[in-house]
Design a protein around this motif. Structure first.
Motif, PDB file in Angstrom:
ATOM      1  N   GLY A  57       0.815  -1.211   0.000  1.00 51.04           N
ATOM      2  CA  GLY A  57       0.000   0.000   0.000  1.00 51.04           C
ATOM      3  C   GLY A  57       0.839   1.247   0.000  1.00 51.04           C
ATOM      4  N   SER A  58       0.219   2.357   0.310  1.00 51.47           N
ATOM      5  CA  SER A  58       0.877   3.660   0.254  1.00 51.47           C
ATOM      6  C   SER A  58       0.879   4.305   1.633  1.00 51.47           C
ATOM      7  CB  SER A  58       0.172   4.594  -0.734  1.00 51.47           C
ATOM      8  OG  SER A  58       0.165   4.044  -2.035  1.00 51.47           O
ATOM      9  N   ILE A  59       1.983   4.958   1.947  1.00 56.39           N
ATOM     10  CA  ILE A  59       2.066   5.793   3.147  1.00 56.39           C
ATOM     11  C   ILE A  59       1.769   7.215   2.703  1.00 56.39           C
ATOM     12  CG2 ILE A  59       3.541   6.641   4.992  1.00 56.39           C
ATOM     13  CD1 ILE A  59       5.095   4.020   4.830  1.00 56.39           C
ATOM     14  N   GLN A  60       0.671   7.773   3.198  1.00 59.82           N
ATOM     15  CA  GLN A  60       0.210   9.080   2.722  1.00 59.82           C
ATOM     16  C   GLN A  60       0.860  10.206   3.503  1.00 59.82           C
ATOM     17  OE1 GLN A  60      -3.873   9.464   1.675  1.00 59.82           O
ATOM     18  NE2 GLN A  60      -4.074  11.483   2.565  1.00 59.82           N
ATOM     19  N   SER A  61       1.114  11.318   2.818  1.00 57.39           N
ATOM     20  CA  SER A  61       1.607  12.529   3.470  1.00 57.39           C
ATOM     21  C   SER A  61       0.439  13.493   3.707  1.00 57.39           C
ATOM     22  CB  SER A  61       2.677  13.210   2.604  1.00 57.39           C
ATOM     23  OG  SER A  61       3.825  12.419   2.521  1.00 57.39           O
ATOM     24  N   TRP A  62       0.437  14.124   4.874  1.00 56.90           N
ATOM     25  CA  TRP A  62      -0.602  15.104   5.197  1.00 56.90           C
ATOM     26  C   TRP A  62       0.079  16.337   5.757  1.00 56.90           C
ATOM     27  CZ3 TRP A  62      -2.524  16.882  10.133  1.00 56.90           C
ATOM     28  CH2 TRP A  62      -3.691  17.657  10.043  1.00 56.90           C
ATOM     29  N   THR A  63      -0.237  17.500   5.196  1.00 60.36           N
ATOM     30  CA  THR A  63       0.353  18.762   5.626  1.00 60.36           C
ATOM     31  C   THR A  63      -0.580  19.465   6.607  1.00 60.36           C
ATOM     32  OG1 THR A  63       1.489  18.989   3.509  1.00 60.36           O
ATOM     33  CG2 THR A  63       1.278  20.971   4.856  1.00 60.36           C
ATOM     34  N   VAL A  64      -0.035  19.856   7.747  1.00 59.31           N
ATOM     35  CA  VAL A  64      -0.829  20.525   8.781  1.00 59.31           C
ATOM     36  C   VAL A  64      -1.334  21.851   8.238  1.00 59.31           C
ATOM     37  CG1 VAL A  64      -0.813  21.447  11.121  1.00 59.31           C
ATOM     38  CG2 VAL A  64       0.540  19.411  10.571  1.00 59.31           C
ATOM     39  N   PRO A  65      -2.664  22.061   8.216  1.00 63.05           N
ATOM     40  CA  PRO A  65      -3.197  23.269   7.578  1.00 63.05           C
ATOM     41  C   PRO A  65      -3.081  24.528   8.423  1.00 63.05           C
ATOM     42  CG  PRO A  65      -4.991  21.928   8.424  1.00 63.05           C
ATOM     43  CD  PRO A  65      -3.733  21.145   8.639  1.00 63.05           C
ATOM     44  N   LEU A 124       0.569  20.840  16.632  1.00 54.92           N
ATOM     45  CA  LEU A 124       1.124  20.729  15.287  1.00 54.92           C
ATOM     46  C   LEU A 124       1.264  22.115  14.681  1.00 54.92           C
ATOM     47  CD1 LEU A 124      -0.966  17.690  13.981  1.00 54.92           C
ATOM     48  CD2 LEU A 124       1.248  17.675  15.158  1.00 54.92           C
ATOM     49  N   THR A 125       2.310  22.284  13.893  1.00 55.30           N
ATOM     50  CA  THR A 125       2.633  23.585  13.322  1.00 55.30           C
ATOM     51  C   THR A 125       2.281  23.618  11.841  1.00 55.30           C
ATOM     52  OG1 THR A 125       4.446  23.848  14.900  1.00 55.30           O
ATOM     53  CG2 THR A 125       4.482  25.260  12.951  1.00 55.30           C
ATOM     54  N   GLU A 126       1.666  24.691  11.419  1.00 52.56           N
ATOM     55  CA  GLU A 126       1.276  24.851  10.022  1.00 52.56           C
ATOM     56  C   GLU A 126       2.461  24.612   9.091  1.00 52.56           C
ATOM     57  OE1 GLU A 126      -0.510  28.324   7.037  1.00 52.56           O
ATOM     58  OE2 GLU A 126      -0.617  28.563   9.221  1.00 52.56           O
ATOM     59  N   GLY A 127       2.223  23.793   8.058  1.00 46.58           N
ATOM     60  CA  GLY A 127       3.264  23.486   7.081  1.00 46.58           C
ATOM     61  C   GLY A 127       4.045  22.238   7.374  1.00 46.58           C
ATOM     62  N   ASP A 128       4.004  21.739   8.624  1.00 47.31           N
ATOM     63  CA  ASP A 128       4.675  20.479   8.933  1.00 47.31           C
ATOM     64  C   ASP A 128       3.966  19.325   8.221  1.00 47.31           C
ATOM     65  OD1 ASP A 128       6.463  21.790  10.488  1.00 47.31           O
ATOM     66  OD2 ASP A 128       5.725  21.063  12.414  1.00 47.31           O
ATOM     67  N   THR A 129       4.704  18.270   7.910  1.00 42.79           N
ATOM     68  CA  THR A 129       4.154  17.127   7.177  1.00 42.79           C
ATOM     69  C   THR A 129       4.176  15.889   8.049  1.00 42.79           C
ATOM     70  OG1 THR A 129       4.932  18.037   5.078  1.00 42.79           O
ATOM     71  CG2 THR A 129       4.383  15.707   5.106  1.00 42.79           C
ATOM     72  N   LEU A 130       3.067  15.156   8.053  1.00 42.38           N
ATOM     73  CA  LEU A 130       2.978  13.876   8.760  1.00 42.38           C
ATOM     74  C   LEU A 130       2.858  12.741   7.751  1.00 42.38           C
ATOM     75  CD1 LEU A 130       0.459  14.670  11.659  1.00 42.38           C
ATOM     76  CD2 LEU A 130       2.924  15.000  11.583  1.00 42.38           C
ATOM     77  N   LYS A 131       3.403  11.562   8.109  1.00 43.93           N
ATOM     78  CA  LYS A 131       3.242  10.344   7.320  1.00 43.93           C
ATOM     79  C   LYS A 131       2.182   9.467   8.003  1.00 43.93           C
ATOM     80  CE  LYS A 131       8.092  10.223   5.902  1.00 43.93           C
ATOM     81  NZ  LYS A 131       9.344   9.417   5.910  1.00 43.93           N
ATOM     82  N   ILE A 132       1.239   8.955   7.214  1.00 45.02           N
ATOM     83  CA  ILE A 132       0.130   8.183   7.769  1.00 45.02           C
ATOM     84  C   ILE A 132       0.042   6.835   7.047  1.00 45.02           C
ATOM     85  CG2 ILE A 132      -2.368   8.082   8.088  1.00 45.02           C
ATOM     86  CD1 ILE A 132      -2.330  11.138   8.276  1.00 45.02           C
ATOM     87  N   LEU A 133       0.147   5.751   7.808  1.00 42.84           N
ATOM     88  CA  LEU A 133      -0.055   4.397   7.280  1.00 42.84           C
ATOM     89  C   LEU A 133      -1.268   3.811   7.984  1.00 42.84           C
ATOM     90  CD1 LEU A 133       2.630   1.619   6.752  1.00 42.84           C
ATOM     91  CD2 LEU A 133       0.377   1.114   7.680  1.00 42.84           C
TER      92      LEU A 133
END
Length: 826
Positions: free
Chosen positions: A48-56, A86-95
């Motif tokens: 599968g894919s590990i998705q990236s999410w950017t803190v809005p 969480l800080t705006e612009g930071d990126t999280l990885k979600i599996l």
């Protein structure tokens, strides 16, 4: 360098049946009107894919995670929840974990669900359930937390373990353990009739006897163990670095899920003084790069720190100067800024680097810029002079100059650097133009290099070698070199600010300008944080902050000092006493922090302001790489140290490693040893070697080893640890190498490779021979002639290998072979 010699080789066939998993993100609103971000599976499979999410938006968020269910009658996934800033612009990885599957009575483990920072620091993990054969027995994903990141062990009947955050699960007898998050999180492959594990580290199913004989372990922060015949596997474990933690074991059916809810905005206003890291300074108002003019309007009255960097000279030219000063600027004033570009190399005729200029529009008629009108200079950083040789070269000078003229062309044919008011002198190539005349670099001649924007002189190529370097731009332009390989002169700088700084030749590449807003009435010295600190040693802090005019009155606020462990993501918070504050006032707070219970490691430390309603200020100050040191001798292991990832049992190899003595005493060679430990996934030391020092090692010196290392006698997956011990005291740090595989050398005995290493060591048929005693090699021709004299134990004889001879189990061999050198097929 290896020479590869005539090869027989083993052919391995891997059969993989991947399916694809994708993650859907849904944005919604909960009953309280809070924004939610939901991540779930939309298809199935072990990959599968590990998705990236950017803190809005910078805010406090609740992160809820559910692990996936194990296969057939497997345990349910765990639920874990915590709150995070969480800080705006930071990126999280979600599996998002995938449910384990069931095929021919061989259920697999469910995948764990992971939320991790972009730098691979785990925030929160929910364990997946273990596979199970019968509905009466199952092992849920564990809501309990663990500090172990290893994979699970294989079961008693050979079923594989689930993957952890860092370590893969043990492979089974004919099945594959789940992969760790850091290795991609794939589920393990089942055997011929077994099911593959769920994405997120689920272990594959083992179908040895066409009955439910081997359910796979669940994935998680620590992977679950494989199950036994007719039994169930262990679910994966969880992890939580957040606040307001909650968790439950075995609460989720089916696939995993992640829900992120924005709880509250962070709207308490406070302005800190300069951040310790420019790249993360939240008070940087503007940064200018490139080869163009810019204008910038001062947003509010106060003190500003302006840092100017000149550009590098052409080819092997000198670096641009760094100049900084503090200036009192008034709201509405307009700055005119020109950032220097590095000089071109050209065809063996390097040009000068451009200077970087910061000026302010004024009513004075002394200096007129051709595009922007009347200006006065504030700060200028000189560009580097061009150079043909690495030595000598001429850096841009940080020295304050009172001359605004351009540089001379001297006796050569390249141009001088442009100044603030005067152009550089022309020769065959042109001198650089001044700031007031537009700042363009001087034109080259005969394919020489064009000068860098910011007044760099142009180069002239009139011979077949590098000559005639051009001068750098600056407040006063640098002179060109003579008709030889001398370095041209770098440009000079200018600075009328206070609290001045200056470094010659600091900048490589293009120049730049950084403008920072200083907090009113705060000393220009930045807040600092002491490092290193030993565990148990108190930390005394003195923190400066200011209350801006546009903020509300403070009522019972306090300072939070937050330590975040760079490796584990765990945080520790400390608070000052409460105090009130009024707009436009400055504060200095002192308090001590105890480190008695703080784990040693590397931390990032944040200063934040928090009010009685737990709302945080929108500004923070960050300090990176804060060392909390374990008591013991202080050493630093080289980042260049490497350790081979695959070995055979009891194999010997030469390994190079190095460490530096950072203690305040010399390490006596008779009192100091270098220890190498092999630990299995359970953290048990299975093999250990101790190496003696070859010489005394003084403070600040580095010791380099090349030593023969022997692997353990048992095939397994290991973690290898380097430590130094002096007089019985261990080093405060250690170096670790993960997922080191040791294979059983008796599984196959065929000639698959033949390698000659530095005319010394010969590797053959999975066995290592020492050429000093066993083998004579004549590599002067092709074929290579190899003579063997050795008692060689083998599993089976290999006939007709050496001119009609043969190898038998435990026989003395003395024969010569001719082997043709070929390209490796591996």
């Amino acid at each position: 360098m290896f020479k590869k010699i005539g090869v027989y080789f083993l052919i391995f066939i891997f059969t993989i049946f991947p399916l694809t998993i994708s993650i859907a993100e849904t944005v919604g609103t909960n009953a309280e009107g809070q924004t939610t971000y939901t991540f779930s599976n939309t298809s199935t499979g072990r990959t599968g894919s590990i998705q990236s999410w950017t803190v809005p938006q910078t805010a406090e968020y609740q992160i809820e995670t559910w692990g996936a269910e194990g296969g057939r009658y497997g345990g349910q996934g765990a639920y874990v929840s915590g709150t995070f800033e969480l800080t705006e612009g930071d990126t999280l990885k979600i599996l998002v974990g995938q449910e384990g599957s069931y095929s021919s009575s061989a259920p697999s483990g469910g995948g764990g669900t992971f939320v991790v920072t972009n730098s691979n620091t785990p925030l929160i993990v929910a364990g997946g359930g273990g596979g199970s054969c019968y509905s009466t027995d199952s092992s849920d994903g564990k809501g309990s937390y663990t500090t172990s990141t290893s994979g699970g062990n294989k079961g008693s009947d050979g079923a594989p373990g689930g993957g952890g955050f860092n370590g893969n699960g043990d492979d089974g007898d004919s099945t594959e353990g789940g992969f760790s998050f850091l290795n991609g999180g794939k589920g393990g492959i089942g055997d011929d009739g077994g099911a593959s594990g769920g994405f997120g580290g689920g272990g594959g199913g083992d179908d040895d006897d066409e009955s439910c004989s081997g359910p796979g372990g669940g994935g998680g922060y620590k992977g679950g163990n494989g199950g036994g015949n007719g039994s169930y596997a262990t679910g994966g474990y969880s992890y939580n670095a957040g606040e307001n933690q909650s968790s439950n074991s075995g609460i989720n059916y089916g696939h995993g899920q992640v829900v992120i809810t924005q709880i509250s905005e962070i709207d308490l206003k406070v302005l800190w003084d300069n951040s310790i890291e420019v790249a993360n300074n939240e008070d940087v108002y503007q940064s200018f790069n490139g080869g163009f003019f810019s204008t910038w309007t001062v947003p509010s009255t106060g003190n500003y720190r302006i840092k100017a960097y000149g550009a590098e000279g052409g080819y092997r030219g000198g670096g641009g100067a760094y100049v900084a000063g503090t200036f009192y600027l008034t709201e509405g004033e307009e700055l005119v800024i020109m950032v220097g570009r590095d000089g071109e190399k050209g065809d063996d005729a390097p040009s000068g680097g451009g200077g970087t200029f910061v000026t302010k529009k004024t009513t004075s008629t002394r200096y007129h810029q051709q595009t922007y009108g009347y200006v006065e200079p504030l700060i200028v950083a000189g560009g580097g002079g061009g150079s043909c040789e690495e030595d000598p070269y001429s850096n841009g000078s940080a020295t304050h100059s009172t001359s605004t003229s351009g540089g001379k062309a001297t006796s050569g044919d390249s141009g001088g650097g442009g100044g603030f008011a005067g152009d550089g002198e022309d020769a065959t190539a042109d001198g650089g133009h001044s700031f007031l005349n537009g700042g363009s670099g001087g034109d080259d001649a005969q394919d020489g290099g064009r000068g860098g924007f910011g007044g760099g002189g142009g180069g002239d190529h009139d011979s077949g070698s590098c000559q005639n370097a051009a001068g750098g731009g600056g407040y006063h332009g640098g002179d060109a070199a003579g008709n030889n390989k001398d370095a041209a002169q770098g440009g000079f700088s200018y600075n009328v600010g206070s609290d001045k700084e200056g470094i010659d030749g600091y900048q490589s590449g293009d120049g730049k300008v950084i403008i920072e807003k200083n907090a009113p009435d705060i000393p220009l010295e930045e807040n600092v944080f002491p490092t290193p600190t030993t565990v148990g040693e108190p930390i005394g802090l003195q923190i400066h902050l200011s209350h801006p005019e546009d903020s509300r009155t403070w009522d019972s606020v306090r300072i939070q000092v937050r330590f975040v462990n760079n490796d584990t993501g765990q945080s520790l918070n400390f608070y000052s006493s409460n105090f009130d504050g009024t707009p436009n006032e400055s504060y200095e707070k002192n308090f001590n922090i105890s480190t008695n219970t703080m784990p040693h490691g590397v931390y990032t430390v944040y200063y934040r302001l928090i009010d009685q309603e737990n709302e945080y200020a929108d500004k923070m100050q960050r300090f990176s790489n804060i060392m909390i040191i374990k008591p013991g001798i202080q050493v630093d292991f080289s980042d260049e140290n490497e350790f081979p990832s695959e070995w055979e049992v009891s194999e010997r190899r030469e390994v190079e490693f190095a460490f530096k003595n950072e203690d305040n005493k010399t390490f006596d060679k008779n009192e100091t040893t270098f220890e190498i430990q092999w630990l299995n996934n359970a953290g048990t030391v299975k093999h250990e070697q101790t190496l003696d020092m070859t010489a005394n090692l003084g403070t600040g010196s580095t010791m380099r080893f090349t030593a023969r290392i022997t692997s353990p006698s048992t095939n397994d997956t290991y973690t290898v640890i380097y430590r130094v011990i002096n007089n019985g005291i261990e080093s405060n740090t250690q170096q670790e190498f993960y997922n080191i595989k040791v294979f059983d050398s008796n599984t196959e005995w065929r000639i698959f490779d033949f390698s000659l290493v530095d005319e010394n060591l010969l590797y053959w048929t999975g066995r290592r021979f020492d050429s000093d005693y066993d083998i004579t090699i004549d590599s002067s021709g092709n074929p290579v002639k190899v003579t063997v004299e050795y008692r060689v134990p083998l599993i089976f004889p290999i006939p007709n290998l050496f001119n009609g001879g043969s190898w038998e189990p435990v026989v003395a061999v003395s024969s010569t072979a001719e082997m043709k050198i070929e390209e490796s097929e591996f």
